[in-house]
Design a protein around this motif. Structure first.
Motif, PDB file in Angstrom:
ATOM      1  N   PRO A 152      -3.270   5.524   3.107  1.00 36.59           N
ATOM      2  CA  PRO A 152      -3.744   6.477   2.100  1.00 36.59           C
ATOM      3  C   PRO A 152      -4.751   7.440   2.725  1.00 36.59           C
ATOM      4  N   VAL A 167       0.823  -1.207   0.000  1.00 40.08           N
ATOM      5  CA  VAL A 167       0.000   0.000   0.000  1.00 40.08           C
ATOM      6  C   VAL A 167       0.862   1.265   0.000  1.00 40.08           C
ATOM      7  N   CYS A 214     -12.431  -2.444   2.133  1.00 37.95           N
ATOM      8  CA  CYS A 214     -11.220  -3.158   1.733  1.00 37.95           C
ATOM      9  C   CYS A 214     -10.752  -4.053   2.866  1.00 37.95           C
ATOM     10  N   ARG A 215     -10.727  -3.519   4.074  1.00 37.64           N
ATOM     11  CA  ARG A 215     -10.202  -4.299   5.194  1.00 37.64           C
ATOM     12  C   ARG A 215     -10.987  -5.592   5.378  1.00 37.64           C
ATOM     13  N   SER A 264      -3.861  -4.937   2.623  1.00 36.34           N
ATOM     14  CA  SER A 264      -4.785  -3.850   2.923  1.00 36.34           C
ATOM     15  C   SER A 264      -4.283  -3.109   4.157  1.00 36.34           C
ATOM     16  N   CYS A 265      -4.295  -1.789   4.098  1.00 36.06           N
ATOM     17  CA  CYS A 265      -3.761  -1.051   5.240  1.00 36.06           C
ATOM     18  C   CYS A 265      -4.707  -1.142   6.425  1.00 36.06           C
ATOM     19  N   GLY A 266      -5.981  -1.436   6.146  1.00 38.69           N
ATOM     20  CA  GLY A 266      -6.933  -1.589   7.227  1.00 38.69           C
ATOM     21  C   GLY A 266      -7.658  -0.322   7.612  1.00 38.69           C
ATOM     22  N   LYS A 267      -7.440   0.724   6.829  1.00 40.91           N
ATOM     23  CA  LYS A 267      -8.080   1.987   7.207  1.00 40.91           C
ATOM     24  C   LYS A 267      -9.580   1.959   6.916  1.00 40.91           C
ATOM     25  N   CYS A 268      -9.939   1.584   5.703  1.00 44.01           N
ATOM     26  CA  CYS A 268     -11.372   1.649   5.380  1.00 44.01           C
ATOM     27  C   CYS A 268     -11.988   0.259   5.363  1.00 44.01           C
ATOM     28  N   LEU A 273      -5.963   0.455  -3.881  1.00 40.04           N
ATOM     29  CA  LEU A 273      -5.773  -0.944  -3.512  1.00 40.04           C
ATOM     30  C   LEU A 273      -7.117  -1.654  -3.406  1.00 40.04           C
ATOM     31  N   GLY A 274      -7.997  -1.087  -2.617  1.00 40.24           N
ATOM     32  CA  GLY A 274      -9.318  -1.692  -2.457  1.00 40.24           C
ATOM     33  C   GLY A 274     -10.140  -1.604  -3.735  1.00 40.24           C
ATOM     34  N   SER A 302     -14.274   1.515  -1.733  1.00 45.84           N
ATOM     35  CA  SER A 302     -13.000   1.589  -1.024  1.00 45.84           C
ATOM     36  C   SER A 302     -12.363   2.954  -1.189  1.00 45.84           C
ATOM     37  N   LEU A 303     -11.506   3.258  -0.244  1.00 43.16           N
ATOM     38  CA  LEU A 303     -10.919   4.596  -0.213  1.00 43.16           C
ATOM     39  C   LEU A 303      -9.833   4.780  -1.263  1.00 43.16           C
ATOM     40  N   CYS A 304      -8.957   3.798  -1.412  1.00 44.01           N
ATOM     41  CA  CYS A 304      -7.831   4.009  -2.322  1.00 44.01           C
ATOM     42  C   CYS A 304      -7.790   2.934  -3.395  1.00 44.01           C
TER      43      CYS A 304
END
Ligand SMILES: Cc1cc2nc3c(=O)[nH]c(=O)nc-3n(C[C@H](O)[C@H](O)[C@H](O)COP(=O)(O)O)c2cc1C
Ligand code: SF4
Lengths: 531, 159, 240
Positions: free
Chosen positions: A304, A286, A464-465, A457-461, A506-507, A502-504
């Motif tokens: 992100p 990410v 995606c998480r 996944s960064c796990g923020k949103c 990646l998702g 998803s936010l970015c």
């Protein structure tokens, strides 16, 4: 340094090079190194010295020679004979042969399409120059592009040249580079930054690593030109720490470039100053996403954030920031030297220039390749790649890694262009290509990439998480033959949600491998479903 | 209990529907065909599993009533542990006299407690712990009129 | 996020003409006009993260959805806050939240005061279609007054932000990636032994669910007081 000094150094190196009767190039990029090419290099050096040939024959470590699957690779110049799978034991015979004819059993024919059909701009120096010596870069017109930009052109003229070239971002999305530069140039701020994105986290991709290992100075030059064009004085190269050799060569190259004065203050006696620092990432996929990368350079967690504002407007420490991929920047020196018009004649009208791919999987010739845009996908697989080994049938070509898709046989005649690849449900991506034969299961492929995205996944949103985790569970259920028709419906529904909420990137692109395999290989999914 | 809280409204419902099966009525086997079945509780063991599949087969409209049926709720708290660990804890670790895990008599535990709709198709959901009588009444009235109830004004997960 | 120089703009939200300043977000303008857009991560007075994705809205003329909390209004924007598509997405997002950890409303300290529970009701989520994941998660009760129960945390990072931006202690942060992510205190040490925590309790007051609560609260007893937040945010703005 004075412009004349640059030319003088280049001349000296060119003349020096002519004194050698033989130059033995040993690939010392990571691919061949992992097959112990460093030992071959040492053995060759010793052998040449022991035979008293070290006045006429030079053994030189070079960057990637391309056909990584046949490593360790050694090339003997000026004859151009390429040897494959060279072992330490082969060394005496090889050196002996310099006086006679080549060692037939080791020769790798360069008459094959793999070598003949490539067009090299980005990789022009890879395999030819010693990446650890700046003089060799200078001898092949290195830093001439920067010289020209700084001494003869205004920043907006430089940008015009880039716009004219039609160059588009090689980091995946294909955003027009000239347009991005314009935006950053127009942003009003006393402090701007240039970032080179060398995070390269896609599984199967090693284009950027090889460029950095083979020709680090072209990135430095590209960044300095970019800095001049957009009005930045500070550059950062963000490299993952899993690339120790690339980092070492980059740092070494930066030191040489600083010492020579091609970066630093008053470059070529002008008022332009530009400095570059290396920043290491811990290897999170990410962190290749531009806003996460910026957060990481700032010393924060690599998450992100929503865009806009785009980095071009508010990036590193809130300042306008140009962020480009390694390969994008590697094209810049050549564009400056030869003109944007020249670049635009290569490739196709909407996708100009060349593209570097890391060709892997079930092909006869795998490695790092550079082909003109617009080449048909079929040519990449069957000409360059030399087709599928073991007389098995081709099944799919995966491009774009975890954000891309699988392209079936029926679409192989499409040209390699950003738009066409999007149309068929994949993306150009940064350049990883994985070829699969009839034995590969498409459900397994989709599952592999989904598990990758779940891990990365960064796990923020939440879409995606948790969405990627749910999708991975569903794909496992399908692969294990435990899924019902309702599970397949849920899979498609979730793909839609994850993609659109998803936010970015990646998702947003994580469902692509599933969607594309569902589109072209739905029967494989259905075959796994419990009725 | 919440169902009984319908009080006199039970009579209104009884005018339109008849109660053919419940743990409290005399018949022991599920009838051949039922228009509407309310199920409460999560699916925890093999007996539940077989029962709910049988109910589904003989029911037109299946309603999950209450959080246990819909989310697994408190019974699903054991899902963080394996079924064996749960049995160990209940029948060994906390027992001083003759600890033993029952093999017969007690139905076999599923690896995980599941909400009803993970096992069979469910048509209507009435969340709540417990669902308020008003929610049940509204849902039943709507269903009896052939409409699908929207219960968000009446109840939610939890209370 | 840069607050651009202010201009007055007019735009449409759900067909209604509304006026706004160009440095306001869609979410702010909607709330001023009593148009409800669901959200879980945003709180007035704290920075915007755009992570819960519930406030996604449609902008006519573009195909992408934008998060209302992080998008500034522009002249002539035509925004749709409720549609069948949005409602399907929001319900699925809520389902993902519920499936992620162990949310048991019936036995939660925040029962009836929980924003996740409230959104589920408001958005008509009657059940969760995706499979529950049932992870094993810790509860840290080492602090003398407060408890963090990770089973109920939705990673909205309100606690992280309030602690950093208002209390300026930065006790909280996030560790780990993806579904492994957890909010942590200090360098992942027990909250009770944190040397940065001032025990001000702001994190507890902003938590939308029952993840952070005061010791001694039983089921459904944990309600929150948030009136301090916009006020403190203002004083912070002035002093910086
Ligand atoms: C999850 C994710 C990973 C990415 N990884 C990379 C990467 O490794 N290298 C890269 O150049 N761009 C990567 N990108 C794209 C960057 O965000 C950015 O668009 C790119 O660096 C811009 O450079 P370009 O215009 O030269 O392509 C990634 C994007 C996403 C969403
Ligand atoms: S889409 Fe995934 S990687 Fe991107 S912000 Fe959301 S959780 Fe992080």
């Amino acid at each position: 340094m004075m412009p004349e000094e640059l030319t003088e150094l280049a001349h000296k190196e060119q003349t020096d090079a002519q004194q050698w009767q033989h130059q033995i190039h040993v690939c010392t990029a990571t691919g061949c190194l992992s097959a112990q090419s460093d030992q071959v290099y040492t053995a060759l050096t010793r052998e040449v010295r022991d035979r008293g040939m070290d006045k006429t024959c030079r053994v030189k470590g070079v960057g990637c020679l391309g056909l990584c699957s046949a490593g360790p690779l050694v090339q003997v110049n000026p004859a151009g004979t390429l040897y494959q799978h060279v072992q330490v034991d082969d060394v005496p015979e090889l050196v002996q042969s310099l006086k006679h004819s080549p060692v037939e059993r080791l020769v790798c024919s360069t008459d094959i399409p793999f070598f003949q059909q490539q067009v090299k701009i980005v990789l022009a120096n890879a395999g030819n120059i010693d990446p650890e010596r700046i003089e060799e870069y200078l001898a092949v017109d290195g830093y001439q592009g920067l010289l020209q930009a700084v001494t003869e052109m205004t920043p907006s003229e430089v940008i015009s040249e880039v716009i004219h070239s039609g160059l588009r971002g090689r980091g995946g999305a294909g955003y027009p580079t000239g347009l991005k530069w314009t935006t950053v140039a127009k942003a009003d701020s006393h402090q701007k930054y240039v970032i080179c994105n060398a995070d390269e986290g896609d599984p199967g991709a090693f284009m950027d690593r090889n460029i950095l290992e083979s020709d680090p100075h072209c990135i430095i030059e590209g960044m300095a030109i970019a800095g001049y064009a957009v009005g930045a004085t500070q550059g950062y190269i963000y490299v993952r720490s899993e690339y120790p050799l690339a980092i070492k060569r980059l740092r070494n190259a930066l030191r040489r470039a600083e010492r020579l004065g091609v970066i630093g203050n008053n470059i070529f006696e002008s008022a332009f100053r530009f400095q570059i620092d290396v920043r290491l990432g811990a290897g999170a996929f990410v962190c290749g996403e531009e806003t996460a990368l910026i957060a990481s350079i700032e010393g924060r967690r690599g998450n992100p954030r929503p865009r806009p504002p785009y980095p071009a407007e508010a990036g590193l420490w809130g300042q306008p920031t140009l962020i480009n991929n390694v390969e994008t920047l590697a094209n810049i020196p050549a564009i400056l030297r030869n003109g944007g018009g020249w670049f635009a004649t290569i490739g196709s009208s909407q996708s100009t220039g060349t593209k570097v791919f890391a060709l892997t999987g079930k092909v006869n010739h795998g490695g790092l390749i550079e082909v003109p845009m617009g080449m048909s996908l079929r040519s990449i697989v069957f000409d360059i790649g030399g087709g599928i080994p073991n007389e098995l049938a081709f099944k799919a070509m995966q491009t774009g890694g975890p954000s891309g898709g699988c392209i079936p046989e029926t679409h192989l005649d499409m040209p390699t262009e950003y738009e066409t690849l999007n149309q068929i449900g994949s993306i150009m991506g940064s350049g990883g290509i994985i070829i699969m034969d009839e034995t590969s299961s498409m459900v397994d492929v989709a599952r592999f990439y989904m598990e990758f995205c779940q891990d990365e996944s960064c796990g923020k949103c939440v879409p995606c998480r948790v969405g990627t985790a749910q999708l991975a569970t569903l794909l496992t259920k399908i692969a294990e033959g435990m899924a019902t028709p309702e599970d397949l419906i849920l899979l498609e529904e979730l793909c839609d949600v994850v993609k659109h909420t998803s936010l970015c990137g990646l998702g947003q692109s994580a469902p692509n491998p599933v969607l594309s395999t569902l589109r072209f290989f739905r029967h494989e999914y259905l075959a796994h479903i419990r009725q | 209990m919440s169902f009984l809280d319908l009080d006199e409204r039970l009579i209104q419902i009884a005018e339109k529907a008849s109660l053919v099966y419940s743990p409290l009525v005399d018949i022991k086997t599920f009838p051949d065909w039922v228009d509407l079945t309310l199920v409460e509780g999560a699916v925890s063991n093999m007996e539940d599993w077989e029962k709910i599949r049988n109910v589904r087969q003989h029911t037109h409209t299946l309603v999950s009533l209450g959080d246990c049926a819909i989310t697994g709720n408190v019974p699903s708290m054991r899902n963080q542990f394996s079924a064996n660990a749960v049995l160990e804890r209940s029948y060994h670790e906390n027992i001083e006299l003759y600890p033993q895990i029952p093999r017969d008599m007690v139905p076999h535990l599923l690896a995980r407690v599941r909400p009803v709709h993970e096992v069979v198709k469910v048509d209507v959901f009435i969340p709540g712990c417990p669902p308020p009588a008003d929610a049940i009444f509204f849902a039943l009235s709507e269903l009896l009129e052939g409409r699908t109830p929207d219960l968000s004004a009446y109840t939610r997960f939890g209370s | 996020m840069s607050r651009l120089s202010q201009q007055v703009v007019t735009l449409k939200i759900d067909g209604r003409d509304v006026g706004a300043r160009s440095n306001e977000t869609i979410l702010e303008v909607a709330h001023e006009n009593d148009i409800n857009i669901p959200s879980l991560c945003s709180v007035e007075g704290l920075s915007v993260v755009g992570s819960c994705r519930l406030c996604l809205v449609e902008v006519r003329g573009t195909s992408e959805l934008v998060s209302a909390c992080s998008t500034y209004v522009r002249e002539g924007m035509d925004i749709v806050t409720h549609s069948e598509r949005l409602s399907h997405y929001r319900q699925t997002i809520l389902s993902l939240f519920f499936s992620e950890r162990n949310h048991l409303c019936a036995v939660c300290v925040s029962n009836n005061h929980c924003e996740l529970q409230g959104q589920a009701q408001a958005l008509g989520l009657s059940h969760v279609e995706v499979a529950y994941r049932y992870p094993q998660l810790p509860v840290d009760a080492s602090h003398e007054r407060f408890v963090i129960d990770h089973n109920r945390c939705i990673l909205c990072t309100r606690c992280v932000r309030v602690c950093d931006e208002i209390e300026r202690a930065h006790t909280w942060d996030v560790a780990g990636r993806g579904v492994q992510a957890l909010v942590i205190t200090d360098l992942n040490e027990p909250w009770g032994s944190s040397e940065t925590c001032t025990s001000c309790g702001k994190c507890v007051q902003v938590c939308p669910t029952g993840a952070l609560f005061e010791k001694g609260k039983a089921v459904a007893e944990m309600s929150r007081r948030r009136r301090f937040l916009p006020y403190l945010a203002k004083t912070k703005e002035k002093s910086s």
